[in-house]
Write a protein that holds these residues in place. Sequence first.
Motif, mmCIF file in Angstrom:
data_model
loop_
_atom_site.group_PDB
_atom_site.id
_atom_site.type_symbol
_atom_site.label_atom_id
_atom_site.label_comp_id
_atom_site.label_asym_id
_atom_site.label_seq_id
_atom_site.Cartn_x
_atom_site.Cartn_y
_atom_site.Cartn_z
ATOM 1 N N ALA A 18 0.834 -1.197 0.000
ATOM 2 C CA ALA A 18 0.000 0.000 0.000
ATOM 3 C C ALA A 18 0.871 1.250 0.000
ATOM 4 O O ALA A 18 0.488 2.286 -0.548
ATOM 5 N N ALA A 19 2.046 1.140 0.621
ATOM 6 C CA ALA A 19 2.983 2.262 0.673
ATOM 7 C C ALA A 19 4.386 1.727 0.918
ATOM 8 O O ALA A 19 4.571 0.641 1.462
ATOM 9 N N ASP A 20 5.357 2.513 0.482
ATOM 10 C CA ASP A 20 6.762 2.193 0.727
ATOM 11 C C ASP A 20 7.316 3.342 1.563
ATOM 12 O O ASP A 20 7.695 4.378 1.041
ATOM 13 N N LEU A 21 7.326 3.146 2.871
ATOM 14 C CA LEU A 21 7.741 4.176 3.810
ATOM 15 C C LEU A 21 9.236 4.090 4.080
ATOM 16 O O LEU A 21 9.887 3.110 3.707
ATOM 17 N N SER A 22 9.785 5.073 4.758
ATOM 18 C CA SER A 22 11.215 5.057 5.063
ATOM 19 C C SER A 22 11.593 3.861 5.941
ATOM 20 O O SER A 22 12.718 3.380 5.874
ATOM 21 N N GLN A 23 10.649 3.380 6.751
ATOM 22 C CA GLN A 23 10.931 2.217 7.591
ATOM 23 C C GLN A 23 10.576 0.902 6.928
ATOM 24 O O GLN A 23 10.719 -0.152 7.530
#
Length: 61
Positions: A31-36
């Motif tokens: 759904a998302a590619d976050l920094s973590q």
Amino acid sequence: MGAHEIRIRLGGVSRQRAYQITSRADFPTPAADLSQGKVWFTEDVEAWIKERRPHQDDVDE
């Protein structure tokens, strides 16, 4: 759902194994590619588990 939650949901697989599974072409798109790290919709992951790994479908969360 992040990679850690997916690892737990899949019975405590290793980080490497979770990466292999989440990189498969048939695994839901994040759904998302976050920094973590990447995150997935819980419903998508649960549907994938139900279809591909029915023996883990009844594991308590």
